[in-house]
Scaffold this active site. Structure first.
Site, PDB file in Angstrom:
ATOM      1  N   GLU A 115       6.677  10.765   5.256  1.00  0.00           N
ATOM      2  CA  GLU A 115       6.095   9.678   6.347  1.00  0.00           C
ATOM      3  C   GLU A 115       6.171  10.514   7.653  1.00  0.00           C
ATOM      4  O   GLU A 115       6.673  10.062   8.828  1.00  0.00           O
ATOM      5  CB  GLU A 115       7.146   8.387   6.337  1.00  0.00           C
ATOM      6  CG  GLU A 115       6.931   7.588   5.041  1.00  0.00           C
ATOM      7  CD  GLU A 115       7.546   6.345   5.213  1.00  0.00           C
ATOM      8  OE1 GLU A 115       7.913   5.830   6.316  1.00  0.00           O
ATOM      9  OE2 GLU A 115       7.186   5.402   4.202  1.00  0.00           O
ATOM     10  N   GLU A 135       7.076   6.074  -2.807  1.00  0.00           N
ATOM     11  CA  GLU A 135       7.939   4.929  -2.410  1.00  0.00           C
ATOM     12  C   GLU A 135       7.095   3.531  -2.707  1.00  0.00           C
ATOM     13  O   GLU A 135       5.866   3.512  -2.090  1.00  0.00           O
ATOM     14  CB  GLU A 135       8.477   5.133  -1.047  1.00  0.00           C
ATOM     15  CG  GLU A 135       9.667   6.084  -0.939  1.00  0.00           C
ATOM     16  CD  GLU A 135      10.083   6.179   0.650  1.00  0.00           C
ATOM     17  OE1 GLU A 135      10.095   5.016   1.375  1.00  0.00           O
ATOM     18  OE2 GLU A 135      10.435   7.155   1.053  1.00  0.00           O
TER      19      GLU A 135
HETATM   20  C1  BGP Z   1      10.281   4.220   4.159  1.00  0.00           C
HETATM   21  C2  BGP Z   1      11.278   5.053   4.076  1.00  0.00           C
HETATM   22  C3  BGP Z   1      12.344   4.954   3.619  1.00  0.00           C
HETATM   23  C4  BGP Z   1      13.086   3.485   3.779  1.00  0.00           C
HETATM   24  C5  BGP Z   1      11.921   2.374   3.690  1.00  0.00           C
HETATM   25  C6  BGP Z   1      12.403   0.942   4.370  1.00  0.00           C
HETATM   26  O1  BGP Z   1       9.492   4.106   5.609  1.00  0.00           O
HETATM   27  O2  BGP Z   1      10.714   6.265   3.936  1.00  0.00           O
HETATM   28  O3  BGP Z   1      13.522   5.840   4.207  1.00  0.00           O
HETATM   29  O4  BGP Z   1      13.874   3.470   4.706  1.00  0.00           O
HETATM   30  O5  BGP Z   1      10.656   2.765   4.459  1.00  0.00           O
HETATM   31  O6  BGP Z   1      11.957   1.014   5.714  1.00  0.00           O
HETATM   32  P1  BGP Z   1      12.957   0.385   6.584  1.00  0.00           P
HETATM   33  O7  BGP Z   1      14.296   0.827   6.814  1.00  0.00           O
HETATM   34  O8  BGP Z   1      12.311   0.879   8.230  1.00  0.00           O
HETATM   35  O9  BGP Z   1      12.628  -1.116   6.565  1.00  0.00           O
END
Ligand code: BGP
Length: 489
Positions: free
Chosen positions: A206, A395
């Site tokens: 990301e 993801e």
């Molecule tokens: C993605 C990330 C993850 C995870 C998920 C949830 O962007 O790669 O590491 O954290 O999202 O995001 P957040 O914690 O911002 O809700």
């Protein structure tokens, strides 16, 4: 039963009946009846579809001061007052560093065939560069051996945001292309040491998220707010880091090592499926991803991107563009929410973005809007624009309130609803031949959710952060069923 019929259809049926044709009609329907459609064919994924789950180092490991690990920008950031919603940090979080064997059992119980985790750069190179810390790599060797012994295919992410603090202090982090070179050094070293056991490597997780939020809005580590020109340069350095890492992995890793990025692609969807809107969503996808995925996959920044950036465009050389666009083996797409509903429009851009109404539904995080069709359109458009032949959904998943019920169970029917609907759209994509090879559900277990601390839960396993007890949520049974049947259930 007639209540389900419209008034209009009802009157037609009555009319048929009055002509004595009702029975005839039924009979002839029966005689011509086609065999019932094969439900499996409608819901199944391709035979070799790879089911997985995912985590990242800083979010689950804990043990931040053990075995020679250096500090990362997220240690500094989470310990800065006012940055994390619940004033927590990931010093201990899910304690995976000590409990990895138990966690591998959880992975196995799910029935997944693949596990995506990240390596903490500051465990391997505590200062980012220089002498590697053997104990850092040892941990990942133990984890890999445990995974392989349990028949789980490892997918490693090299950068899931935990930049060694030393590189931030000395070089300004990603503001310097020296950090890109340091990353390639680390990537090459990891490939050399681990590619006998890891065959699939994601370079950077990301880019868009950590660049925009870490260096633009300043709400993620390292908490900077640089100028627009600075931001474009930072992104360019990350793209360069990716390209240099691909080259280092090819040079130092085994020849069968596969590599690609894992990007939170800007998700653009046609608001209504018409050819002009689909075309508009295609243009939007290309332009809104030109700064990272685009330059990696095309070897150039689009004219639209450079025009829009104007005097703030990144500075780069032709040689850098060549490095950045080093061929990859797959593209990882992190897909959570629809970001842009797009319609065709007159004008230079050729598309317009519609506003989100306040009532648009979302999961337990405001940003996590529910738009299952994102899982269909995004891979479809990306594959077409960049001619990609291998995509992983690196993801997808959802936050939910995840309270333990009186019987000790977690009935996360909202997460099941979310995942089921997204998978239905993913199945639609694979059935149409869109080359999605696998899917990683975020996340294996509850963990430190960045600026939300422990207030948001994404896990298939509930974690009690006081006792470290892991409890399977109902969604883990759901996911196990999906995997067993290779179908949406
Ligand atoms: C993605 C990330 C993850 C995870 C998920 C949830 O962007 O790669 O590491 O954290 O999202 O995001 P957040 O914690 O911002 O809700």
């Amino acid at each position: 039963m007639f209540r389900r019929f419209s008034r209009r259809l009802f009157s037609q049926l009555v009319a048929l009946d009055s002509f004595g044709m009702w029975a005839t009609r039924i009979k002839s329907d029966q005689s011509e009846a086609k065999p019932a459609p094969d439900r499996r064919a409608l819901t199944n994924f391709p035979k070799d579809f790879l089911w997985g789950t995912a985590t990242s180092a800083y979010q689950i490991e804990g043990a931040v001061d053990e075995d020679g690990r250096g500090r990362s920008i997220w240690d500094t950031f989470s310990h800065t007052p006012g940055k994390i919603a619940d004033h927590s940090n990931a010093d201990h979080t899910s304690d995976h560093y000590h409990r990895y064997k138990e966690d591998v059992r959880l992975i196995k119980t799910l029935g997944v065939k693949a596990y995506r985790f990240s390596i903490a750069w500051p465990r391997v190179f505590p200062e980012g560069l220089g002498t590697p810390n053997p104990k850092g790599l040892d941990f990942y060797e133990r984890l890999l051996d445990e995974l392989l012994a349990n028949g789980i295919e490892p997918f490693v992410t090299l950068y899931h945001w935990d930049l060694p603090q030393s590189l931030q202090d000395r070089l300004g982090g990603w503001q310097s292309s020296e950090t890109s070179r340091a990353f390639a050094n680390y990537a090459g070293y990891v490939a050399e040491r681990l590619s006998d056991r890891v065959k699939q490597i994601f370079t950077v997780n990301e880019c868009s998220r950590f660049v925009n939020l870490g260096y633009g809005a300043g709400v993620d580590a390292p908490g900077l707010r640089v100028s627009q020109a600075g931001l474009n340069q930072v992104r360019h350095h990350v793209a360069l880091a990716h390209g240099l890492a691909v080259q280092a992995i090819r040079a130092q890793g085994r020849s069968d090592t596969k590599v690609g990025p894992a990007e939170d692609i800007a998700a653009c969807l046609p608001v209504i499926d018409t050819p002009p809107n689909v075309r508009a969503a295609e243009i939007a996808t290309r332009e809104l991803n030109a700064g990272f995925l685009g330059v990696i996959l095309e070897g150039k920044y689009t004219d639209g991107f450079l025009e829009h950036a104007g005097k703030d465009a990144p500075t780069f050389t032709a040689d850098e563009l060549k490095i950045i666009s080093s061929p990859v083996d797959f593209v990882g797409l992190n897909i959570y929410a629809p970001q842009y509903y797009v319609a065709a429009a007159d004008g230079a851009l050729g598309f317009t973005v519609l506003p989100f109404p306040a009532s648009f539904p979302h999961m337990n995080s405001d940003w996590l809007r529910i738009g299952p069709e994102t899982m269909y359109w995004v891979p479809r458009l990306a594959a077409k624009i960049w001619n990609i032949d291998s995509i992983y959904i690196s993801e997808n998943g959802a936050s939910a309130s995840d309270e333990l019920a009186a019987d000790g169970q977690v009935y996360d029917t909202d997460r099941i609803m979310y995942v089921r609907n997204y998978l239905t759209q993913l199945q639609r994509a694979t059935a149409e031949g869109i080359p999605v090879r696998g899917y990683f559900l975020w996340s294996l277990m509850d963990n430190f959710e960045w600026i939300d601390g422990f207030q948001k839960r994404f896990g298939l396993y509930h974690v009690d952060f006081n006792t470290q007890l892991r409890t399977p949520k109902l969604s883990s049974s759901f996911y196990r069923n999906v995997i067993e049947r290779n179908a949406v259930v």
